[in-house]
Design an enzyme around this catalytic site. Sequence first.
Site, PDB file in Angstrom:
ATOM      1  N   CYS A 137       0.814  -1.227   0.000  1.00  0.00           N
ATOM      2  CA  CYS A 137       0.000   0.000   0.000  1.00  0.00           C
ATOM      3  C   CYS A 137       0.845   1.274   0.000  1.00  0.00           C
ATOM      4  O   CYS A 137       0.315   2.364  -0.229  1.00  0.00           O
ATOM      5  CB  CYS A 137      -0.934   0.012   1.200  1.00  0.00           C
ATOM      6  SG  CYS A 137      -2.256  -1.175   1.024  1.00  0.00           S
TER       7      CYS A 137
HETATM    8  N1  COA Z   1     -20.551  -9.200   7.576  1.00  0.00           N
HETATM    9  C1  COA Z   1     -21.052  -9.348   8.830  1.00  0.00           C
HETATM   10  N2  COA Z   1     -20.280  -9.597   9.907  1.00  0.00           N
HETATM   11  C2  COA Z   1     -18.970  -9.716   9.708  1.00  0.00           C
HETATM   12  C3  COA Z   1     -18.381  -9.579   8.438  1.00  0.00           C
HETATM   13  C4  COA Z   1     -19.240  -9.331   7.350  1.00  0.00           C
HETATM   14  N3  COA Z   1     -18.757  -9.195   6.082  1.00  0.00           N
HETATM   15  N4  COA Z   1     -17.048  -9.736   8.538  1.00  0.00           N
HETATM   16  C5  COA Z   1     -16.793  -9.965   9.843  1.00  0.00           C
HETATM   17  N5  COA Z   1     -17.954  -9.971  10.546  1.00  0.00           N
HETATM   18  C6  COA Z   1     -18.131 -10.190  11.982  1.00  0.00           C
HETATM   19  C7  COA Z   1     -16.995 -11.039  12.557  1.00  0.00           C
HETATM   20  O1  COA Z   1     -17.273 -12.401  12.387  1.00  0.00           O
HETATM   21  C8  COA Z   1     -16.984 -10.609  13.997  1.00  0.00           C
HETATM   22  O2  COA Z   1     -18.002 -11.296  14.693  1.00  0.00           O
HETATM   23  P1  COA Z   1     -17.770 -11.776  16.219  1.00  0.00           P
HETATM   24  O3  COA Z   1     -17.575 -10.486  16.986  1.00  0.00           O
HETATM   25  O4  COA Z   1     -19.043 -12.486  16.541  1.00  0.00           O
HETATM   26  O5  COA Z   1     -16.538 -12.625  16.191  1.00  0.00           O
HETATM   27  C9  COA Z   1     -17.382  -9.146  13.933  1.00  0.00           C
HETATM   28  O6  COA Z   1     -18.039  -8.954  12.681  1.00  0.00           O
HETATM   29  C10 COA Z   1     -16.188  -8.215  14.011  1.00  0.00           C
HETATM   30  O7  COA Z   1     -15.216  -8.660  13.046  1.00  0.00           O
HETATM   31  P2  COA Z   1     -13.789  -8.017  12.913  1.00  0.00           P
HETATM   32  O8  COA Z   1     -13.043  -8.635  11.780  1.00  0.00           O
HETATM   33  O9  COA Z   1     -13.130  -8.050  14.258  1.00  0.00           O
HETATM   34  O10 COA Z   1     -14.208  -6.541  12.495  1.00  0.00           O
HETATM   35  P3  COA Z   1     -13.430  -5.178  12.638  1.00  0.00           P
HETATM   36  O11 COA Z   1     -14.296  -4.241  13.381  1.00  0.00           O
HETATM   37  O12 COA Z   1     -12.028  -5.368  13.075  1.00  0.00           O
HETATM   38  O13 COA Z   1     -13.393  -4.657  11.113  1.00  0.00           O
HETATM   39  C11 COA Z   1     -11.829  -4.546   9.276  1.00  0.00           C
HETATM   40  C12 COA Z   1     -12.746  -5.418  10.106  1.00  0.00           C
HETATM   41  C13 COA Z   1     -11.058  -5.428   8.325  1.00  0.00           C
HETATM   42  C14 COA Z   1     -12.685  -3.575   8.478  1.00  0.00           C
HETATM   43  C15 COA Z   1     -10.880  -3.747  10.214  1.00  0.00           C
HETATM   44  O14 COA Z   1     -10.236  -4.634  11.090  1.00  0.00           O
HETATM   45  C16 COA Z   1      -9.816  -2.973   9.464  1.00  0.00           C
HETATM   46  O15 COA Z   1     -10.094  -2.122   8.656  1.00  0.00           O
HETATM   47  N6  COA Z   1      -8.548  -3.230   9.767  1.00  0.00           N
HETATM   48  C17 COA Z   1      -7.421  -2.579   9.150  1.00  0.00           C
HETATM   49  C18 COA Z   1      -7.342  -3.080   7.784  1.00  0.00           C
HETATM   50  C19 COA Z   1      -6.224  -2.473   6.988  1.00  0.00           C
HETATM   51  O16 COA Z   1      -5.927  -1.322   7.022  1.00  0.00           O
HETATM   52  N7  COA Z   1      -5.621  -3.304   6.230  1.00  0.00           N
HETATM   53  C20 COA Z   1      -4.647  -2.890   5.345  1.00  0.00           C
HETATM   54  C21 COA Z   1      -5.011  -3.463   4.060  1.00  0.00           C
HETATM   55  S1  COA Z   1      -3.941  -2.905   2.859  1.00  0.00           S
END
Ligand code: COA
Length: 372
Positions: free
Chosen positions: A156
Amino acid sequence: MHNVAITGTGVFTPGQIITNDELVTAFNAYADFWNVENAAAIDAGVVASKEHSSVDFILAASGIEQRHVLEKEGILDPSRMFPSLPARRDTEPGHMAEIGLDAAQKALSAAQRHATDVDLVICAASNMERAYPAVGIEIQKLLGAGGFAFDMNVACSSATFGIQTAADMIRTGSIRSAIVVNPEICSAHLEWRDRDCHFIFGDVATATYLERDEGLQQHHFKVLSTRCATQFSNNIRNNNGYLRRTQDAMDDRRDMQFVQNGRKVFKEVLPLVSEHIATHLADAGVDATDLRRLWLHQANKSMNDYIGKKVLGRAPDPMEQPNILQDYANTSSAGSIIAFSKYSNDLTKGDKGLICSFGAGYSVGSIIVERG
Ligand code: COA
């Protein structure tokens, strides 16, 4: 030593859009099919059933409303779930070169320059379509540029690292100008069948033209200072590579796509980036209160809100820290350049701003600019 300026940027935006509604409908249909096909194993407790995705979760967790992609039919086909981008013959332009060329031509036109003015082409992106010849050299040929070209990959942070590389060469005089091109076909490294990340990415290409800051008449931004930093982490990883193909587990290709531990990334990258920006500004003698705009990497809205607040010491106004995430999703290295390209024309002479990208590596790149 020469001073450096950005005189033009360009964005290629694919015409096809996938809304969150379309994405979730396709994912849920795929999950339902999969659960029926694997009913016996699910009932026996051998595998877990696949849960539905949700539009509300995607918007709340990421701020993404839609994404542009090069090919949506294959992605939304529940029996396929990946883009249909047929391999190009050796005699045809590659996919990356084609979209990179469009962005590069737009950047040159904005800079009021021609291909013959370009001394260097850097193709800087998260994934390369092939090992060699370099995609950058193909773009150089399609553009009709002279000089030389090469590829680089810092995930990125590829665009900002590419800009520092080009700026350093212009400063020292080995070249007079460069174009940094970021064709990001993220739809091809994303596992669209993985509920935890299927909403994250989109496709785009951006380009930034840099040249000596000498007698410039056109709209430009002085590059005041650049800084790159890296710190190894496995939390964002893609194991695709030529050695991987020699191993046994040919059927398990999940780790040959984008894989992340999103929560850890969130927690670990935020302090790294905030600290990086604060130190860079201090060392460059620029006070945060002097910054009219932040063009941040576009991965997650909460992340950007947090960093903006840390840097400015207060919540930024929407126009102080423009997001394009809602329309484009995460486009890897191109995100901060899209924001810069679309939201910088209104700044006036002397206004300062900061471009910053961050991601896998971990890596952080920042560029302090001033409207000339
Ligand atoms: N739809 C519904 N629920 C979902 C889901 C979806 N598509 N994806 C995950 N969930 C659920 C999970 O199962 C979890 O449930 P639980 O609490 O019962 O275990 C809950 O939602 C939270 O999931 P989580 O993955 O912990 O969500 P989050 O709040 O951390 O958000 C991201 C996920 C990926 C958006 C976030 O972590 C993020 O942006 N991280 C940084 C990413 C980044 O910058 N990456 C660099 C890439 S270049």
